[in-house]
Design an enzyme around this catalytic site. Structure first.
Site, PDB file in Angstrom:
ATOM      1  N   GLY A 222       0.751  -1.370   0.063  1.00  0.00           N
ATOM      2  CA  GLY A 222       0.230  -0.060  -0.006  1.00  0.00           C
ATOM      3  C   GLY A 222       0.715   1.345   0.074  1.00  0.00           C
ATOM      4  N   LYS A 230       1.081   7.942   0.674  1.00  0.00           N
ATOM      5  CA  LYS A 230       2.322   8.697   0.766  1.00  0.00           C
ATOM      6  C   LYS A 230       2.818   9.517  -0.447  1.00  0.00           C
ATOM      7  CE  LYS A 230       2.578   8.379   5.114  1.00  0.00           C
ATOM      8  NZ  LYS A 230       2.162   7.149   5.702  1.00  0.00           N
ATOM      9  N   CYS A 273       5.259   4.228  16.485  1.00  0.00           N
ATOM     10  CA  CYS A 273       5.651   5.002  17.923  1.00  0.00           C
ATOM     11  C   CYS A 273       4.355   5.239  18.461  1.00  0.00           C
ATOM     12  CB  CYS A 273       6.541   6.026  17.486  1.00  0.00           C
ATOM     13  SG  CYS A 273       8.139   5.932  17.080  1.00  0.00           S
ATOM     14  N   ASP A 290      -3.368   9.656  10.029  1.00  0.00           N
ATOM     15  CA  ASP A 290      -2.021   9.620   9.373  1.00  0.00           C
ATOM     16  C   ASP A 290      -1.655  10.924   8.564  1.00  0.00           C
ATOM     17  OD1 ASP A 290       0.094   8.211   8.660  1.00  0.00           O
ATOM     18  OD2 ASP A 290      -0.701   7.580   6.719  1.00  0.00           O
TER      19      ASP A 290
HETATM   20  C1  SPV Z   1       3.711   4.965   7.589  1.00  0.00           C
HETATM   21  O1  SPV Z   1       4.697   3.990   7.557  1.00  0.00           O
HETATM   22  O2  SPV Z   1       3.859   5.973   8.056  1.00  0.00           O
HETATM   23  C2  SPV Z   1       2.332   4.504   7.100  1.00  0.00           C
HETATM   24  C3  SPV Z   1       2.063   3.394   6.314  1.00  0.00           C
HETATM   25  O3  SPV Z   1       1.173   5.293   7.471  1.00  0.00           O
HETATM   26  S1  SPV Z   1       2.666   3.632   4.680  1.00  0.00           S
HETATM   27  O4  SPV Z   1       1.402   3.738   3.697  1.00  0.00           O
HETATM   28  O5  SPV Z   1       3.514   2.346   4.332  1.00  0.00           O
HETATM   29  O6  SPV Z   1       3.485   4.877   4.682  1.00  0.00           O
HETATM   30 MN    MN Z   2       2.064   7.117   8.105  1.00  0.00          MN
END
Ligand code: SPV
Ligand code: MN
Length: 623
Positions: A222, A230, A273, A290
């Protein structure tokens, strides 16, 4: 490219053509036509916001083997390849046009060469497959915050995840007319073997900041594929920098104070964390876990959750520590479990779920038995430590009613936290916004755990927990944060938190539940209900205020001894941290604002003055 309209007419069925043409946006049409020409799909499906289309995507994910239904209605299981379990930092790069420079901290590749490379990998990648063209909206619908997006993918799992995680965007797209202001994502999982991407050596995530296009290929995980997560954050950080707002790797939480008062906090923590569990604190309400956008409106800072769902780490989600999520994960509703262990009865299991795990089953490595080792001789855990769940925040009992408000919520406080065994106290308020940004956010570090790197306690620098996603030079990013409060009447208070502080014996000084008290203390501070005690680095709570909060919210007797152990100012460690972080900015960040060095120098002076007066370790009772 030849005639866009002709090509679309030729490759799409009449239905799909009509759906696409109902959105009168030539730039979007061109993107779709180019993707078709490049990847050569057998068919193209244009998704609208309808329930039928959502159901169809979900069904496709099951039919193509990317998802399998589990024992509870609405639950499905997805596996990513054994070597495709996390964001691929090394192969995620900005396509850099000649003459531009993002600083040495950001990974980039010459635009011409990189575009050619990734397009070569995408060439013909959808042969024999159905291309999905999906529309989503970052941020609430009909909001100044929102950014429409088009996602092209050959993975129904990716599209399905996005229908859970993002607001629908087909209608929204219709409203922008021919505007070029939208993000574009093109993803192909590439060749598959057992429904997982096979050519991992050719996994690439390349970002074109000028065009606001992200290409992703030969991957399913993902973080590499869900464009709006992201990948969009990277585009948004650049856009925000141009337009004067902020895009942050932050949760947004409604903290509930006395008399029904709700104060909104946003918080940044590096992965693993405690970020998601902070956004879900018992008795509080969640906006997001997030990514958040921030804008100034009428002298106030307001924030929205960019998403409407959670792609959360499932490890350690159990009925005691995360009761709200645990309940959602064990009852009917739409949930995708990824990279967990599943037994013959189609029941998912994960590390730290609060129950004994089966000795065998199926996981991301295939058939699994306790003790199984991978090709490198490493033991394979029952579920991957980055195994995740994907669900809609609407499935949760604690969703904040302001979640979809187009105006966003007013931000009362900002929280920065990392994994820190020996330096920061559990909670501290910065003296002001500038000190908060510089001494808390821009100084954020997190320690690796034995489980992740084999070496425990290595601190990695991660300013605002946003380092992995920055698309502008670090100094400019810090400057944008500092300047953001211009014209804001009451800037949010800025806090640091540390859930991982240890005593001399190496034991944690706090329980998992204590974070509720730190946030509720911050809530009282934002509203001026309690006073703080001045330290060289900010303001810490008074014992009596914490004692009351522990009693009221955790039914716990908080002792003066606990308080002293937790809130002793550790001067040598704080000085060492200043040195460590300052060196990074000096050596590696050419455009660091001077005020950072000045603020560090002032803080060092205050720490040294206290050290001269009271020694290395100073009890809060002596301040
Ligand atoms: C992170 O690693 O900060 C996440 C998952 O929220 S990811 O979509 O892999 O970035
Ligand atoms: Mn994240």
């Amino acid at each position: 490219m030849g005639n866009v309209i002709e090509l679309l007419k030729q490759k799409l069925t009449a239905d799909n053509y009509d759906r696409l043409m109902a959105l009168d946006n030539p730039r979007m049409h061109e993107f779709v036509a180019d993707a078709i020409e490049l990847t050569s799909p057998e068919s193209v499906y244009v998704c609208t916001d309808s329930d039928e289309d959502r159901a169809y995507i979900r069904q496709m994910a099951i039919e193509n083997g990317e998802e399998t239904p589990l024992d509870i209605a609405g639950h499905t299981l997805h596996f990513d390849g054994y070597n495709d379990q996390a964001r691929d930092k090394a192969n995620t790069k900005y396509l850099l046009p000649p003459g531009s420079d993002l600083g040495e901290q950001l990974n980039s590749i010459d635009k011409k060469a990189g575009t050619a490379e990734v397009r070569e990998f995408l060439k013909g990648s959808m042969t024999g497959r159905r291309m999905l063209v999906c529309f989503f909206c970052l941020g609430p619908i009909d909001s100044e915050f929102s950014i429409p997006c088009v996602q092209i993918t050959d993975s129904p799992y990716v599209a399905h995840s996005e229908t859970i995680l993002y607001r629908p965007g087909y209608e929204q797209f219709g409203k922008i007319g021919a505007s070029p202001a939208f993000f574009r994502f093109l993803h192909s999982e590439g060749r598959l073997e057992n429904a997982v991407s096979k050519d991992i050596d050719k996994r690439r995530v390349y970002i074109d900041l000028e065009e606001e296009i992200v290409y992703s290929v030969n991957t399913q995980y993902g973080g590499n594929t869900i464009g709006l997560k992201k990948l969009a954050l990277r585009l948004a950080i650049q856009k925000a920098s141009r337009e004067g707002w902020l895009a942050e790797h932050m949760f947004v939480l409604g903290a509930h104070g006395p008399g029904g008062r709700v104060t909104y906090f946003a918080g940044a923590f590096p992965s693993a964390c405690g970020k998601t569990s902070t956004s879900m604190l018992p008795g509080q309400t969640i906006i997001g876990d997030d990514i958040a956008y921030f804008r100034k409106k009428n002298g106030q800072i307001r924030s929205v959750n960019v998403e409407k769902g959670i792609f959360g780490i499932i490890r350690d989600v159990n009925p005691t520590d995360d009761p709200v999520i645990y309940e959602a994960l064990t009852n009917p509703g739409e949930v995708i479990f990824s990279n967990v262990l599943v037994d013959d009865a189609k029941k998912p299991h994960w590390l730290g779920m609060g129950a004994e795990l089966p000795a065998e089953g199926t996981n991301h490595s295939g058939k699994w038995k306790k003790g199984k080792k991978d090709a490198k001789g490493n033991e394979i855990t029952a579920s991957h430590k980055n195994a995740r769940y994907t669900l809609n925040i609407g499935e949760l009992k604690n969703m904040d009613p302001m979640m979809d408000d187009p105006q966003g919520v007013p931000v009362g406080g900002i929280v920065y936290g990392g994994r820190d065994s020996d330096t920061w106290v559990p909670v501290e308020q910065a003296f002001n916004w500038t000190e908060g940004i510089l001494l808390k956010g821009a100084s954020l570090e997190s320690e690796t755990t034995a489980a992740t790197l084999g070496q425990e306690g290595v601190r990695s620098f991660n300013l605002m927990s946003n380092l992995d996603f920055l698309s502008i030079p670090l100094g400019r990013y810090i400057r944008n944060n500092l300047d953001f409060v211009r014209g804001v009447e009451n800037p949010p208070l800025v806090f640091s938190v540390n859930y991982f502080l240890r005593g001399k014996d190496g034991k944690y000084l706090n329980g998992m539940a204590d974070k509720l008290v730190w946030i509720l203390w911050a809530e009282l501070r934002v509203n001026g209900d309690v006073e703080g005690i001045e330290t060289p680095t900010g303001l810490i709570p008074k014992y009596e205020d914490l004692q009351k909060l522990f009693k009221e919210h955790l039914k716990a007797d908080y002792t003066r001894d606990d308080y002293v152990r937790q809130f002793t100012i550790r001067i040598p460690e704080n000085l060492a941290k200043l040195d460590r972080v300052e060196k990074i900015y000096k050596d590696k960040v050419a455009d660091t604002p001077k005020v950072l060095f000045d603020t560090f120098a002032g803080t060092r002076k205050r720490l040294e003055a206290l050290q001269d007066k009271l020694g290395d370790y100073v009890s809060p009772l002596d301040l």
